[in-house]
Design an enzyme around this catalytic site. Sequence first.
Site, PDB file in Angstrom:
ATOM      1  N   GLY A 295      -1.399   8.415  -9.175  1.00 31.24           N
ATOM      2  CA  GLY A 295      -2.002   7.097  -9.381  1.00 31.24           C
ATOM      3  C   GLY A 295      -1.912   6.273  -8.123  1.00 31.24           C
ATOM      4  O   GLY A 295      -1.287   6.664  -7.137  1.00 31.24           O
TER       5      GLY A 295
ATOM      6  N   SER B 217      -4.046  -1.360  -6.184  1.00 26.55           N
ATOM      7  CA  SER B 217      -4.544  -2.299  -5.187  1.00 26.55           C
ATOM      8  C   SER B 217      -4.473  -3.665  -5.856  1.00 26.55           C
ATOM      9  O   SER B 217      -5.260  -3.956  -6.750  1.00 26.55           O
ATOM     10  CB  SER B 217      -5.989  -1.921  -4.831  1.00 26.55           C
ATOM     11  OG  SER B 217      -6.654  -2.988  -4.191  1.00 26.55           O
TER      12      SER B 217
ATOM     13  N   HIS C  45     -10.499   1.981  -1.592  1.00 28.95           N
ATOM     14  CA  HIS C  45     -10.612   1.516  -0.207  1.00 28.95           C
ATOM     15  C   HIS C  45     -11.386   0.200  -0.215  1.00 28.95           C
ATOM     16  O   HIS C  45     -12.472   0.087   0.347  1.00 28.95           O
ATOM     17  CB  HIS C  45     -11.303   2.578   0.656  1.00 28.95           C
ATOM     18  CG  HIS C  45     -10.698   2.720   2.014  1.00 28.95           C
ATOM     19  ND1 HIS C  45     -11.437   2.928   3.146  1.00 28.95           N
ATOM     20  CD2 HIS C  45      -9.411   2.683   2.416  1.00 28.95           C
ATOM     21  CE1 HIS C  45     -10.617   3.027   4.187  1.00 28.95           C
ATOM     22  NE2 HIS C  45      -9.395   2.873   3.772  1.00 28.95           N
ATOM     23  N   ASN C  46     -10.797  -0.783  -0.886  1.00 24.56           N
ATOM     24  CA  ASN C  46     -11.530  -2.009  -1.194  1.00 24.56           C
ATOM     25  C   ASN C  46     -11.665  -2.949  -0.010  1.00 24.56           C
ATOM     26  O   ASN C  46     -12.752  -3.435   0.276  1.00 24.56           O
ATOM     27  CB  ASN C  46     -10.823  -2.741  -2.344  1.00 24.56           C
ATOM     28  CG  ASN C  46     -10.660  -1.840  -3.556  1.00 24.56           C
ATOM     29  OD1 ASN C  46     -11.442  -0.928  -3.740  1.00 24.56           O
ATOM     30  ND2 ASN C  46      -9.628  -2.076  -4.342  1.00 24.56           N
TER      31      ASN C  46
ATOM     32  N   ASP D 108      -1.077  14.120   5.422  1.00 24.66           N
ATOM     33  CA  ASP D 108      -2.185  13.488   6.137  1.00 24.66           C
ATOM     34  C   ASP D 108      -1.732  12.174   6.748  1.00 24.66           C
ATOM     35  O   ASP D 108      -0.744  11.582   6.330  1.00 24.66           O
ATOM     36  CB  ASP D 108      -3.357  13.243   5.182  1.00 24.66           C
ATOM     37  CG  ASP D 108      -3.125  12.026   4.305  1.00 24.66           C
ATOM     38  OD1 ASP D 108      -2.099  12.010   3.593  1.00 24.66           O
ATOM     39  OD2 ASP D 108      -3.931  11.089   4.343  1.00 24.66           O
TER      40      ASP D 108
ATOM     41  N   GLN E 117      -8.779   8.042  11.949  1.00 22.74           N
ATOM     42  CA  GLN E 117      -9.057   8.978  10.858  1.00 22.74           C
ATOM     43  C   GLN E 117      -8.856  10.437  11.278  1.00 22.74           C
ATOM     44  O   GLN E 117      -8.624  10.736  12.442  1.00 22.74           O
ATOM     45  CB  GLN E 117     -10.514   8.789  10.418  1.00 22.74           C
ATOM     46  CG  GLN E 117     -10.786   7.420   9.837  1.00 22.74           C
ATOM     47  CD  GLN E 117     -10.050   7.214   8.539  1.00 22.74           C
ATOM     48  OE1 GLN E 117     -10.183   8.007   7.609  1.00 22.74           O
ATOM     49  NE2 GLN E 117      -9.256   6.171   8.465  1.00 22.74           N
TER      50      GLN E 117
ATOM     51  N   HIS F  35       0.830  -1.207   0.000  1.00 28.51           N
ATOM     52  CA  HIS F  35       0.000   0.000   0.000  1.00 28.51           C
ATOM     53  C   HIS F  35       0.865   1.259   0.000  1.00 28.51           C
ATOM     54  O   HIS F  35       0.558   2.238  -0.662  1.00 28.51           O
ATOM     55  CB  HIS F  35      -0.893  -0.017   1.244  1.00 28.51           C
ATOM     56  CG  HIS F  35      -1.896   1.084   1.273  1.00 28.51           C
ATOM     57  ND1 HIS F  35      -3.232   0.879   0.989  1.00 28.51           N
ATOM     58  CD2 HIS F  35      -1.764   2.400   1.538  1.00 28.51           C
ATOM     59  CE1 HIS F  35      -3.873   2.019   1.075  1.00 28.51           C
ATOM     60  NE2 HIS F  35      -3.014   2.961   1.420  1.00 28.51           N
TER      61      HIS F  35
ATOM     62  N   ARG G  37      -8.352  14.062   2.645  1.00 29.89           N
ATOM     63  CA  ARG G  37      -7.165  14.485   3.419  1.00 29.89           C
ATOM     64  C   ARG G  37      -5.921  14.522   2.547  1.00 29.89           C
ATOM     65  O   ARG G  37      -5.024  15.340   2.773  1.00 29.89           O
ATOM     66  CB  ARG G  37      -6.944  13.565   4.614  1.00 29.89           C
ATOM     67  CG  ARG G  37      -7.782  13.893   5.821  1.00 29.89           C
ATOM     68  CD  ARG G  37      -7.230  13.262   7.078  1.00 29.89           C
ATOM     69  NE  ARG G  37      -6.918  11.844   6.910  1.00 29.89           N
ATOM     70  CZ  ARG G  37      -7.823  10.863   6.867  1.00 29.89           C
ATOM     71  NH1 ARG G  37      -9.100  11.154   6.965  1.00 29.89           N
ATOM     72  NH2 ARG G  37      -7.450   9.608   6.717  1.00 29.89           N
TER      73      ARG G  37
ATOM     74  N   GLU H  73      -4.354   3.871  12.568  1.00 28.37           N
ATOM     75  CA  GLU H  73      -4.852   4.585  11.391  1.00 28.37           C
ATOM     76  C   GLU H  73      -6.133   5.325  11.705  1.00 28.37           C
ATOM     77  O   GLU H  73      -7.002   5.503  10.845  1.00 28.37           O
ATOM     78  CB  GLU H  73      -5.029   3.598  10.235  1.00 28.37           C
ATOM     79  CG  GLU H  73      -3.680   3.008   9.867  1.00 28.37           C
ATOM     80  CD  GLU H  73      -3.719   2.068   8.688  1.00 28.37           C
ATOM     81  OE1 GLU H  73      -4.801   1.805   8.148  1.00 28.37           O
ATOM     82  OE2 GLU H  73      -2.635   1.611   8.297  1.00 28.37           O
TER      83      GLU H  73
ATOM     84  N   GLN I  93     -12.208   0.939   9.957  1.00 25.13           N
ATOM     85  CA  GLN I  93     -12.202   2.291  10.493  1.00 25.13           C
ATOM     86  C   GLN I  93     -13.553   2.935  10.252  1.00 25.13           C
ATOM     87  O   GLN I  93     -14.184   2.686   9.251  1.00 25.13           O
ATOM     88  CB  GLN I  93     -11.118   3.122   9.803  1.00 25.13           C
ATOM     89  CG  GLN I  93      -9.753   2.469   9.820  1.00 25.13           C
ATOM     90  CD  GLN I  93      -8.948   2.807   8.584  1.00 25.13           C
ATOM     91  OE1 GLN I  93      -8.553   3.953   8.386  1.00 25.13           O
ATOM     92  NE2 GLN I  93      -8.746   1.826   7.720  1.00 25.13           N
TER      93      GLN I  93
END
Lengths: 274, 1022
Positions: free
Chosen positions: B810, B813, B341-342, B525, B569, B245, B362, B567, B494
Amino acid sequence: MKLKALVITAPGSNCDLELCEAFTLAGCEVQSELLVRLSRDPSQIDRFDLIGLPGGFSYGDDIAAGRIMAALIRESIYPALAAAIQRGVPMITPCNGFQIAVQAGLLPGPAAGEPWSSVPTEPCVALAQNATARFNDIWTTMEIPTGTRCVWTRGLETTVDSAVLPCAHGEGRFVADEETIALLEANGQIAVRYGERDHFNGSMNRIAGICDSTGLVFGLMPHPERYLHWTQHPRWTRLSAAQRSGDAPGLQMFKNAVAHASAARNASGARANS
Amino acid sequence: MPTAPSPKSPVTAASVIHRVEVRPRRGHHDPRGQSVQRAIESLGLARQPKRVEHAAVYLIEGALTPSEIDRVANELLADCVTQSAEVHASNRASRPSVAPGSAIVEVHPLPGVTDPAAESVQAAIFALIGREVLVRTGDRFDLHGVDKIVARTVGERLLANHVIHAIHTEPYFPSAFPTGAPYALSIRHVPITTLSDAELEKLSREGHLFLSLDEMKAIQAEYRRLGREPREIELETLAQTWSEHCVHKTLKSTVRYRELSNDPAFEGQWSLVADAATRPNHEVSADGTVLVKNLLKSTVAASTHALMADGIDWCLSVFVDNSGVVAFDDEHAVCFKCETHNRPSAIEPYGGAATGIGGCIRDIIGTGLGAKPIAATDVFCVAYPDVAEVPQGCLDPRRVLNQVVAGVRDYGNRMGIPTLNGAVWFDDNYVGNPLVYCGCIGLMPRSCVKGVTKRGDLIVAVGGRTGRDGIHGATFSSAELTDTHADEFSHAVQIGNAITEKKLLDAILAMRDRAEGPLYSGLTDCGAGGFSSAIGEMASEVGATVELDRAPTKYQGLSPTEVWISEAQERLVLAVPAANIDELARICADHGVEWCSLGVFGSEASDITLRWHGTEVGKLSCEFLHSSIPMPIRDAVWDASWAAQQRVTRRPPRYTRELGPTAADALAVLESLLSHPNIASKAWIIRQYDHEVQGSSVLKPLVGESVGSSGGGPGDAAVIRPKKGSDKALAIGSGLATGLASDPYAMALAAIDECVRNLVCVGADPTHIAILDNFCWPSCKDPRNMGALVRACEGCYDASQAFRAPFISGKDSLNNQFVTVDGRTIQIPPTLLISGFAPVEKDTLAVSMDAKRAGSKLILVGKTSNRLGGSHLALVAGSSAAGSAGSTRIPAPDLKAGPKHAAAVARAIRAGLVRAAHDCSEGGLLVAAAEMAFSGKLGLALDLSSMAVDGDPSLLARCFAEDSSRYLLEVEERDVAALTASLGEVPHAVIGAFTATSELTLGGASTKVAALGEQWSGGFSW
């Protein structure tokens, strides 16, 4: 000299920039200020000629739209706002502003002929969850009832192409008991209705907006501040140049109020000078 | 309003829990209850409740007097006109009741799960009556006429997700809230220096590090060199920083690619081997393989840098920041980022989608010295609602789509950002891995394009508190999902709180736009990896010392490692000169934003030291962290037959049509295509988004005769006026050609051509198009999927060069496959989303797709072939049936034609010759033409005999082939000659005329335009 417009924001406000643009295009000098800063010295409100509570959201609206902002206004600047209206300041409260205004006791306001007091009136109308239980972003046709007291909608063009306004809300269903509605209807305090075909949120009497008994305080679920330019119209590419000439109806509402406020100021100025 | 009191301040033992239920007054509507009742009916249970009632439940722990709780209940929680409140106290006998003959289901967030409503209530109570309380919220549903079993089933299938919710069938009324225990420092060393390869792999897997053996060995070597064992926090940091990631290992790796060239399916496909010599960092070996060094850099990025070297001077910041930045006008720049965000969305669609859009927003706020988000986009790929099988461990696709839409709606609307461009693509192979793409566009002064962290700057964290949210989110996204993933990774889920991020945004803009200039020298962020990634990136040149104990936490008991990699938010990290701290504090206070100083940037060895109450708990070399990840050579093979076989998917019966050769048959197929969910109106989604907030919309997602709830047609791209007081506009579009996934090279060309067409159709300038790539792929450990990825990247390079459209950002995933209980692997189709934006010189020059007037001509630009492979016709009629109407090959986009057509059409639009323009894509010409007619409420008489063709396509191919580079233009009769002259060499023909009738006619057959509009409007309306 330019009139001064105040836009009252809070953590999480949005649509405040659109409201500022509307007052600016209508010829005002605009100041956007956080409620917390105004609360420290509510007398700051005394120098303004027009006031707006923005649409969108405030404080996240997780309990209900406008609930927290309304509670805080009742606690802090309500007397200063009432005094401003009492001295003839036009006030507009679109969407979230409307939801705040009805819960803060700013609308429908004191009975006809009664003065504005520094004690908030008990809420008697509500903007409940849409009948569909869904947020809906949609342009609807609108009707301006003849004989409304509202200074904002006065003499508004209502040709087929311009008599539309943008709505975007999940809690806009106008609710009140029968007597209240009858009173509002009788006093000309219904300022805007949804068109027959576009009655999408289940409001009683198709009510989209109301005003106080003086016509100065205007609350509505649609967003006139999003209809300042013809290119905001959902079918502007189908309108002729002639149809797109002049001010967009949203902007006309703000110009109406500015005209009213400057007339009032000149009158009081004239009295002062005589 | 003051921020919420710290939950760390323990509430006195004497305190009480008050339970407040807020419900509609008798005789008032209960929309929530009614909508849940409708949803229950759609579940098709044996027993249906006669009536469903909803009540909001608030549990308030704190010492409140009776008059105070009464005030809270009736002034803050309930609306006195439409609602009533019922109050109970845990130290009193009275308890909430359940009506006889009914059952209740109550849904409450699990302890520790973000509860935005609770945070609002806490803060409001503190502001109104100065009391510090703890609040939890929930929802109560009274189901009349059913028993507890039904109630629980409804809770499980409809209302709750066990990952984040607890279900109760009695009123939930605890006597106290669970609270975490204080954390006692213990520094854990992880023995690694002596482990065998097998043991290293075991540690990586069982510690959820998801590092390869090579990576584990590199870490082992480093700690052998240091002569010590890594501390847990160091190992976790490496796992985060080296995760797919965060570093895109696969796309940046060196690839050895080969083609199975004597495969019949490969015949006629583009060959990299034949074409590699001319490409940057590509070497053809004697054995016929191609070696590509750093795939991303040698394809996607290489095109951008070549274009920048060749005169494109409007790219201001590409591939280096949180988003790509291009010039908009002399004062302002615009930036664009698109994320996926799969994984979280597969497990908890609402929270996953909300935090997806939240994180992407963010990224925009955290670009350069801060940008203002001005628009959002969303694209979803899910299984058909009537998918044949929902494997154990997967959620029903209908629920997934409803929930991701709700997540984007609730977050985007609260942020005041219009979500105004998107798409939904259906394929049953997304059942285990739904794809959620969230894009965001920002506006910033050109002076704010770059920020630089300076030694001595304070490390300031602003925004949300840190909790255990999403721990291992970054590494989790590298894992393959299995039927147990929901439990195993529930801590990676999350939940967002939009208000926290909106306050953060307003505070950041206030800090950025002060007269003296931004009060911080850099910001970024907190996304995947949390502080470890954010501070790690900002400190990569200068180092840092971080005091982890200073971070405000949601609850007590977090370890330094948890604080470092959480993580949670809505957090940003700023680099702030010490002199500006007081002003930062003032701005944060006025906006109700929490902040803290976490330490200081800059250290002698430029390393990162992590401390806890003064004790060192970890130390990392930035050099090793950021430059030492091993990049193995990956094998890639292009197996065309296998790829084609992978794409043979089930046809959803509901949309299936028999195919005949006549015009009447074509019109029948047209109706089923218009109601196919890929093509049908997405109004039910679009209208839940406040796509007009900020008042900038010029062309909305639905255009044409679209006042009121029905009508209109699908705009090709959105157009906004980003700057008040300027009429310069910005077009935002996208391209997705998953139908061509059997050859990702062609798919990439087609997606970029479609994105360009969408932008050109609304009046954008094709010489200033910037694009973004988002790859979602099945596992690239399989060399065949890796081969497919190489071809997609090469296609991106070629199309970007041909259109002179630089990539500016770009994301990828790359492990989207699901293993079922019985061991089957479901791989998603290789999916490439191209997002793009480009300026429109003036808002009034924008053109919409709805036909404007009877009498004007319809002109088709571009050639149509008989290739029906991958078309929607093949989807509804079956590829063999489609084959009988033409060829089963997929179309081959023409990179010579595409840019010429785009330029010519843009010229014609700029010259004012075009009344309406529409892109020919999903469903082909006939679908696009019908959309123009019904959105303009006009008739249309078609004659396809003279259209420009490639070969001799049948009538059905003429109607439904999905060749690229084709445009439909409405032109008034008097302008046809001028248009023909302006199009010059570009193939085009008049194929019809709009009429004042209510009919669409084709070769003697006809159908009602209004009926077509209804097929489109009603085909996919939830």
